[in-house]
Design an enzyme around this catalytic site. Structure first.
Site, PDB file in Angstrom:
ATOM      1  N   SER A   1      -3.424   0.891   1.909  1.00 54.21           N
ATOM      2  CA  SER A   1      -4.143   0.189   2.948  1.00 54.21           C
ATOM      3  C   SER A   1      -3.256  -0.107   4.151  1.00 54.21           C
ATOM      4  O   SER A   1      -2.806   0.799   4.835  1.00 54.21           O
ATOM      5  CB  SER A   1      -4.709  -1.096   2.327  1.00 54.21           C
ATOM      6  OG  SER A   1      -5.895  -1.482   2.918  1.00 54.21           O
TER       7      SER A   1
ATOM      8  N   ASP B   1       4.477   9.124  12.078  1.00 50.08           N
ATOM      9  CA  ASP B   1       3.930   9.875  13.209  1.00 50.08           C
ATOM     10  C   ASP B   1       4.799   9.738  14.459  1.00 50.08           C
ATOM     11  O   ASP B   1       4.944  10.695  15.232  1.00 50.08           O
ATOM     12  CB  ASP B   1       2.501   9.411  13.510  1.00 50.08           C
ATOM     13  CG  ASP B   1       1.508   9.853  12.449  1.00 50.08           C
ATOM     14  OD1 ASP B   1       1.817  10.811  11.716  1.00 50.08           O
ATOM     15  OD2 ASP B   1       0.427   9.231  12.336  1.00 50.08           O
TER      16      ASP B   1
ATOM     17  N   LYS C   1      -5.875   4.660   0.404  1.00 48.78           N
ATOM     18  CA  LYS C   1      -6.998   3.802   0.788  1.00 48.78           C
ATOM     19  C   LYS C   1      -7.072   3.738   2.313  1.00 48.78           C
ATOM     20  O   LYS C   1      -6.272   3.073   2.951  1.00 48.78           O
ATOM     21  CB  LYS C   1      -6.844   2.396   0.213  1.00 48.78           C
ATOM     22  CG  LYS C   1      -7.959   1.450   0.637  1.00 48.78           C
ATOM     23  CD  LYS C   1      -7.700   0.036   0.151  1.00 48.78           C
ATOM     24  CE  LYS C   1      -8.780  -0.915   0.644  1.00 48.78           C
ATOM     25  NZ  LYS C   1      -8.755  -1.118   2.104  1.00 48.78           N
TER      26      LYS C   1
END
Length: 716
Positions: free
Chosen positions: A482, A493, A507
């Site tokens: 999460s 990224d 999730k």
């Protein structure tokens, strides 16, 4: 901003408490007028109440109309809910008879209509049959303790019956439970070879199970069924009754209002197990661990309520309360009799759960003769004391604020790099995931969120300040979920830090916590009238609480456009997973949303590890070839897979003893190999194992990988 991001681990572990029981008996076939409780003969029948019917209708309406998944209830979904409900009661097929399942079959495609109508009598009937079977089974087990047992026989106990058919007759189920009791007794006998004493121990254990069964109430049944319903739709949409909602919010804020003591139930007594440093209980110097609370009174003049034999959650509700209020406790000190209790008066305060907050340590490594200091920050959850934040408390606790302070202290201690340890971190506040990411980047997007209307919102870090711009690694495992995946994904990224560990949970959904008291309160009369089928409601009094629903309202995506749903975050440097990937993870949930992608955000990476990752992997792999702990971990994973495939265990004492001794010897050998690598003296058989800071070799290795990177960085 979309509400909160639900803590995965809290939800997965919270409801595994009193519900999983055992039962047997003859088939109970019974029918009643719709809307009337269906009685189970010879059983304490629990019944739903009007408030639960209202909550059932309201939650059903919210899920069908506002849940991200946009699912409509039908007979197919009803069957899924039915099967999940039965599994939650009797996953191992130990308790119900085949005739019970034949009887229940009439409700298999009825539950979708029941949910929409607030009809709960059918699911309560199923549970009442279950509880009847449970009590019969435990009583049968008690009777078996009078038998003479032969532990030299060649026999086996099938402990895993999940894939076995439901037993048809009582006599066949008795055969299973004969072996179950024998196995329980055999395990006690291996530890302490005193059969008479062990039978008495087992007798008390079984009697306590019956006592705990008698404490179950209609809220337990309702919670269990609502779990089956919500998780059939979406694994992260959940309904919490009042006590579970309170515990969820404590977990989110890492604080509560009370006396500063943790409690347990022991032999019908509510017993103090730990005392929070600096809390009211500790400062009073009147309470100690293992004291028993036998009565509770509110305020300075309230009457005492005797709580001996109470359920623990009910007792805790009485003892907790708003800060500044007074509670009086009738205490039976450890070892004292009930004839001489003492009265302790305490003023409740806000208690911060310090042991569940972010923490740090510094480890030193050697890199080409140079000492490298690595700060390791443990991030247990993305917590936020939202109540204090809303109230304008300048000192409210949150993970980003706590980590910022820790980073400042690590910088003062001149660390060369930082490892963020997110293992076992099931998530928490979505805004906090963004704030925490902002500590390591200047500005830019952190996460994208798509709502139920397919609108995409980008959430950015707008604060140009950076708390740490040095070398960074993020350590994750299968239970990093999460909000953890938002943070780890953004760091990856941006090329801001190395991700090491195992594939995360996967999730990629966002939940909003909805207080049903606020939703239902104004329309309570209308809903009650609807449930009763009357034009005007009867007087019902004020409900204690309707509870809370955490509703999936959106899906989040990495700024690269990829969802973490199902796939999670894939580390740059992978570790073997001690947590079975095929048993735990979003991709193991039948009702989980699928993986997909959206357009990439506009962002500029600040780094790129592509050139150094092969070198870092080579250095890591070389170390692991001679790392004793790594070798032990691989053996443990292999052993787990082997044991997990087993469904039976021997009931021959000599054979079982040999298995236990081999397991103990292997564990001791692992411990001593690790201790030898650390220069510690070996343990002897039976000597207690002590915890040491060097036991967590994966954390140490994460720091070593970052140290390797620091050594390679000037050349990269």
């Amino acid at each position: 901003m979309f509400g909160i991001e639900i803590n995965l681990m809290f939800i997965k572990n919270m409801f595994k408490k009193l519900y999983m029981m055992a039962i047997l008996g003859a088939s109970v076939a019974c029918h009643a007028t719709p809307g009337q409780p269906i009685k189970v003969a010879g059983s304490k029948n629990l019944e739903p109440d009007e408030q639960q019917a209202i909550v059932c209708k309201e939650v059903t309406e919210m899920i069908t109309n506002y849940n991200y998944k946009k699912i409509k209830l039908n007979d197919s979904i009803s069957t899924v809910i039915f099967n999940r409900y039965i599994k939650s009661l009797d996953e191992n097929h130990n308790y119900f008879l085949a005739s019970d399942l034949n009887d229940f079959d009439q409700y298999k495609t009825q539950l979708d209509d029941d949910l929409q109508n607030g009809e709960l009598n059918h699911v309560f009937y199923i549970f009442n049959v279950y509880q009847k079977r449970y009590n019969e089974r435990i009583k049968y087990s008690l009777d078996q303790l009078n038998k003479t047992y032969d532990f030299t026989q060649k026999d086996e106990f099938m402990f895993n019956r999940e894939d076995q058919p439901w037993v048809s007759t009582v006599s066949d189920l008795n055969k299973f439970w004969d072996k179950r009791v024998k196995y329980d007794l055999l395990n006690l006998n291996l530890a302490t070879p005193d059969l008479t004493k062990n039978k008495e121990t087992l007798k008390k254990r079984y009697e306590n199970l019956i006592i705990q069964s008698a404490k179950l109430n209609n809220q337990d049944v309702f919670q269990l069924f609502m779990d089956a319903f919500t998780e059939s739709i979406d694994p992260h949409t959940n309904y919490f009754n009042q006590s579970n909602a309170a515990q969820f919010n404590i977990d989110m804020s890492k604080s509560l209002e009370g006396i500063g003591a943790s409690l347990s139930s022991e032999n019908e007594y509510v017993t103090i197990k730990t005392i929070v440093k600096g809390g009211p209980a500790e400062r009073s110097k009147l309470l100690t661990v293992d004291d028993r609370i036998i009565g509770v009174a509110q305020g300075k003049n309230g009457e005492f309520q005797d709580i001996i034999g109470w359920r623990l959650d009910n007792a805790i509700t009485l003892i907790r309360g708003p800060k500044g209020t007074t509670v009086r406790l009738k205490i039976l000190p450890k070892g004292k009799t009930t004839t001489n209790p003492k009265i302790v008066e305490l003023v409740r305060e806000k208690i911060v759960l310090e042991d569940q907050l972010a923490s740090k340590e510094i480890r030193t490594y050697n890199s080409n003769g140079k000492t490298v200091k690595i700060g390791i920050i443990n991030v247990p959850g993305f917590y936020l004391d939202y109540k204090a934040y809303q109230a304008g408390d300048k000192n409210y606790r949150s993970i980003s604020r706590d980590v910022k302070l820790i980073i400042d202290s690590l910088k003062a201690q001149k660390v060369d790099g930082i490892v963020m340890d997110l293992r076992q971190n099931g998530g928490g506040s979505l805004p906090e995931a963004i704030q925490l990411t902002g500590l390591f980047i200047k500005t830019g997007p952190v996460v994208q969120v798509r709502d139920v209307k397919n609108r995409i919102e980008q959430d950015d870090d707008d604060d140009p300040s950076i708390a740490w711009n040095g070398p960074l690694a993020v350590l994750v495992d299968r239970f990093s979920a999460s909000a953890s995946e938002i943070f780890a994904g953004a760091i990856q990224d941006y090329g801001r830090g190395l991700i090491v560990g195992t594939q995360t949970y996967g999730k990629g959904t966002v939940q909003s916590a909805i207080d049903l008291d606020k939703v239902i309160g104004n329309s309570f009369s209308r809903l009650l009238a609807s449930v009763k089928g009357k034009s005007a409601p009867a007087s019902t009094g004020t409900p204690t609480s309707f509870g809370q629903i955490n509703l999936t309202i959106a899906k989040f995506y990495r700024i690269s456009g990829s969802s973490t749903q199902h796939k999670g975050v894939i580390p740059d440097i992978k570790f073997p997973s001690a947590i079975p990937l095929d048993k735990y993870g979003e991709d193991t949930e039948p009702s989980a949303l699928p993986f997909d992608m959206i357009a990439r955000s506009s962002y500029t990476p600040v780094g790129n590890f592509a050139a150094v990752i092969p070198q870092l992997k080579t250095l890591h792999d070389t170390r692991m070839q001679t790392n004793v702990n790594y070798k032990n971990l691989l053996e443990d994973i292999a052993d787990y897979k082997k044991r997990d495939a087993e469904k039976t265990v021997t009931l021959n004492e000599a054979e079982l003893k040999k298995q236990h001794e081999e397991d103990d010897a292997k564990t001791l050998a692992h411990d001593n190999a690790r201790r030898a690598a650390l220069g510690l003296k070996p343990l002897i058989k039976g000597e207690p194992r002590t915890k040491d800071k060097d036991a967590d070799f994966l954390k140490i290795e994460a720091g070593q990988i970052l140290t390797d990177y620091i050594g390679l960085k000037p050349q990269s």
